[in-house]
Enzyme design. Structure first.
Site, short mmCIF file in Angstrom:
data_model
loop_
_atom_site.label_atom_id
_atom_site.label_comp_id
_atom_site.label_asym_id
_atom_site.label_seq_id
_atom_site.Cartn_x
_atom_site.Cartn_y
_atom_site.Cartn_z
CD GLU A 181 -2.81 1.13 2.44
OE1 GLU A 181 -3.44 2.16 2.67
OE2 GLU A 181 -2.89 0.11 3.14
NE ARG A 193 3.69 -7.88 10.97
CZ ARG A 193 3.07 -7.17 10.02
NH1 ARG A 193 2.07 -7.69 9.34
NH2 ARG A 193 3.45 -5.95 9.75
CE LYS A 197 3.06 0.08 4.94
NZ LYS A 197 2.33 0.18 3.69
P1 ATP Z 1 -0.39 -1.44 6.64
O1 ATP Z 1 -1.28 -2.41 5.91
O2 ATP Z 1 -0.68 -1.31 8.09
O3 ATP Z 1 -0.18 -0.15 5.97
P2 ATP Z 1 1.66 -3.33 6.00
O4 ATP Z 1 2.99 -3.40 6.69
O5 ATP Z 1 0.78 -4.50 5.97
O6 ATP Z 1 1.03 -2.08 6.69
P3 ATP Z 1 1.56 -3.28 3.12
O7 ATP Z 1 2.01 -2.22 2.23
O8 ATP Z 1 0.12 -3.66 3.08
O9 ATP Z 1 1.94 -2.79 4.56
O10 ATP Z 1 2.47 -4.57 2.96
C1 ATP Z 1 2.77 -5.12 1.71
C2 ATP Z 1 3.11 -6.56 1.87
O11 ATP Z 1 4.21 -6.73 2.77
C3 ATP Z 1 1.96 -7.36 2.45
O12 ATP Z 1 1.82 -8.55 1.69
C4 ATP Z 1 2.37 -7.65 3.85
O13 ATP Z 1 1.84 -8.87 4.26
C5 ATP Z 1 3.90 -7.68 3.75
N1 ATP Z 1 4.49 -7.29 5.04
C6 ATP Z 1 4.23 -6.18 5.75
N2 ATP Z 1 4.91 -6.17 6.90
C7 ATP Z 1 5.64 -7.32 6.93
C8 ATP Z 1 6.54 -7.92 7.88
N3 ATP Z 1 6.85 -7.33 9.03
N4 ATP Z 1 7.10 -9.10 7.56
C9 ATP Z 1 6.82 -9.70 6.39
N5 ATP Z 1 5.97 -9.21 5.47
C10 ATP Z 1 5.38 -8.03 5.73
MG MG Z 2 -1.31 -4.18 4.66
#
Ligand code: ATP
Ligand code: MG
Length: 560
Positions: free
Chosen positions: A30, A255, A265
């Site tokens: 995102e 994760r 984030k």
């Molecule tokens: P948010 O959705 O709260 O903005 P997010 O960290 O999930 O935060 P995304 O941009 O949706 O951010 O993440 C993109 C991809 O990265 C998703 O598939 C998510 O599952 C993966 N991802 C995010 N954080 C982690 C992590 N700490 N370890 C492994 N994969 C992650």
């Molecule tokens: Mg996300």
């Protein structure tokens, strides 16, 4: 490439001819912040599988939330994925590209009696939802006719209703033990401009509805995501089954969590907005751009991701594992140089004034092909203040009154006299003599040995430069563990950045270019800052210390 449970699934799918043997993954960030080391793990998994199975991996911006997303983030994400060493070819997609198709699919579900417009306020909806132990209650609008739903949804799209007054919901089961299945929202009204579609839409699709359909449209075979989406999988499957379109398999993994680190984030954004750090690429940030500026390499991050593996249960990886992966690499690749960060002047009283000798210094004992360089030796030198003790503790093998030490690539020197500031008592200078028979730092013919070897730079030839010592941004091993009434920022490490405005470096570093790595002997690995370094005047960031100093502190409770 070591196997893991995701690769096992892919192997089986290929073996039984599922998807015609195709492997197609995607990475769906995102664009509401910069990528962090957790995303690096996700990138290495999805792009890594595509690479190893001769498949494809798409980059898809999950931009369904018009308010939080910015072009700056899109650009940074592209840069970071490329920097990590992965490429998505011409397959750069945006969930917003599918708004028309998503809208069409929503209408299909209404027509099938599988979606309805609900007039409950967000608050009422929450109360109707039930809890983990109690079933939810049906919305009074649940049995609206298809015609009425089509009419209302059309008017939602035309902008006739205010935000929060109506939503489109999937008609599934308000008594489902899985709360995600209790008639989840598919569309909400948001009268906001979108960074790509402008003002075309005033209704925006929700993540769960968007994600599975986007995967389907792109022909994804394996949709790999983190564990928190496990309970969303039945919904992912439900939408695709109802629509009868291509059905990728969602697979969840744990994760990444790291000690001394926050990977949210929301918190990272606050660190930037509250100016606790200098920006998203501050070398203390766990962002990919922060690690890049700190001096981490793409290969060190990829090898870290390989090392930690892929599992189905959550755990926290020690920061030392990441640090060791860059240490291992830089130990092989980074040339060694001498630098004095906290200087103490040494005068070699029996060395002629004005004389300069060119000493040969080996660039990397781990790699003879890196050759050697010249380091100037003169009567006045700097050594590290910490390498001298007036009253040395037992087993102190460095310099002390009457003691002899080896200057690396220099001479053996012996401390004859300590000069102090008469007012403050601070040691200002050490007077030493040298043994000419030890030139180059070699043992003398008489077989005399010394136990200590220290580094030094010639005072007159030294390059003065700024050196930044970075350390963990959060002192606490688990920053999210803080007492009631406090917040996560109480756990910041006040010494996460120590700036040395005038360090003394050997003169060869005048030629250091932005983005070059060095080992400062006995001090750590340093990186010529790509932003602030100028030609002839580099600025250095400490990437990592030579050994893990925190482990020692945590065991003994002492800082030195
Ligand atoms: P948010 O959705 O709260 O903005 P997010 O960290 O999930 O935060 P995304 O941009 O949706 O951010 O993440 C993109 C991809 O990265 C998703 O598939 C998510 O599952 C993966 N991802 C995010 N954080 C982690 C992590 N700490 N370890 C492994 N994969 C992650
Ligand atoms: Mg996300």
């Amino acid at each position: 490439m070591p196997s893991n449970f995701i690769r096992d699934i892919v192997d089986q799918d290929i073996a039984c001819g599922k998807n015609g043997g195709r492997v197609h993954t995607r990475f769906p960030p995102e664009p509401n912040g910069y990528l962090h080391i957790g995303h690096a793990k996700a990138i290495c998994i999805s792009f890594g599988i595509a690479r190893d199975y001769q498949g494809l991996c798409n980059l898809r911006f999950d931009d369904t939330n018009p308010e939080k997303e910015e072009v700056e983030y899109v650009d940074s994400i592209r840069e970071d994925v490329h920097w990590l060493g992965f490429d998505w070819g011409d397959r750069e997609y945006y969930a917003s590209d599918y708004f028309d198709q998503l809208h069409q699919h929503a209408i299909t579900l209404i027509q099938k009696g599988k979606a309805y417009v609900c007039d409950l306020s967000p608050d009422e909806q929450r109360r109707h939802r039930g809890t983990l132990t109690e079933p939810g209650k049906n919305s009074p609008n649940r049995d609206r006719s298809v015609e009425e739903n089509l009419d209302l949804f059309g008017r939602m799209r035309q902008g006739e209703f205010e935000e929060g007054t109506r939503v489109l919901r999937a008609k599934i089961d308000m008594a489902s033990p899985n709360i995600n299945m209790r008639d989840p929202t598919m569309y909400r009204i948001k009268k906001a401009s979108h960074h790509r579609t402008g003002d075309k839409w005033c209704i925006y699709p929700m993540y769960d509805f968007t994600h599975c359909i986007s995967d389907s449209i792109e022909g994804i075979t394996h949709s790999i995501c983190t564990l928190e989406f496990e309970n969303n999988r039945p919904l992912y499957d439900w939408f695709l089954d109802q629509l009868g379109i291509h059905h990728p398999q969602q697979i969840e993994f744990a994760r990444l969590n790291l000690t001394h680190t926050v990977l949210s984030k929301r918190i990272l954004l606050q660190l930037v907005q509250r100016k606790i750090v200098s920006g998203w690429n501050d070398p203390r940030m766990p962002t990919i751009s922060g690690f890049r500026r700190r001096g981490y390499t793409p290969s060190s991050i990829r090898s870290f991701c390989d090392k930690i593996g892929v599992a189905k249960f959550n755990s926290t990886i020690d920061m030392v594992v990441l640090e060791n992966s860059i240490r291992e690499e830089l130990n092989r690749t980074a040339p060694r140089v001498m630098a004095v960060l906290d200087p103490l002047k040494v005068v070699i009283t029996d060395y002629p004034e004005g004389k300069i000798e060119e000493m040969e210094a080996v660039n990397n004992p781990e790699d003879p092909s890196q050759g050697s360089r010249i380091v100037p030796f003169s009567r006045e030198l700097y050594i590290e203040r910490d390498d001298f003790r007036e009253t040395p503790p037992p087993k102190f093998f460095r310099l002390a009154p009457g003691k002899e030490v080896r200057l690396r690539y220099g001479y053996f020197i012996k401390c004859e006299k300590v000069i102090k500031d008469p007012k403050t008592g601070e040691i200002t200078e050490i007077h030493c003599t040298h043994d000419p028979a030890t030139r180059g730092g070699n043992n003398p013919p008489d077989g005399r040995k010394v136990k200590g070897t220290i580094h030094w730079v010639s005072a007159t030839q030294a390059l003065q430069a700024e050196v930044r010592l970075y350390d963990h941004l959060f002192a606490a091993k688990d920053p999210s563990d803080f007492p009631e009434g406090k917040d996560i920022f109480e756990n910041l490490n006040p010494k996460s950045l120590v700036t040395i405005s005038q360090a003394f470096l050997e003169p060869s570093l005048k030629n250091a270019k932005a983005g070059e790595h060095f080992q400062f002997e006995r001090l750590g690995y340093f990186f010529a800052d790509p932003v602030d370094s100028k030609l002839g005047q580099p600025v250095f960031n400490r990437t990592v210390t030579l050994r893990d100093t925190w482990e020692k502190i945590e065991k003994t409770g002492k800082t030195s």
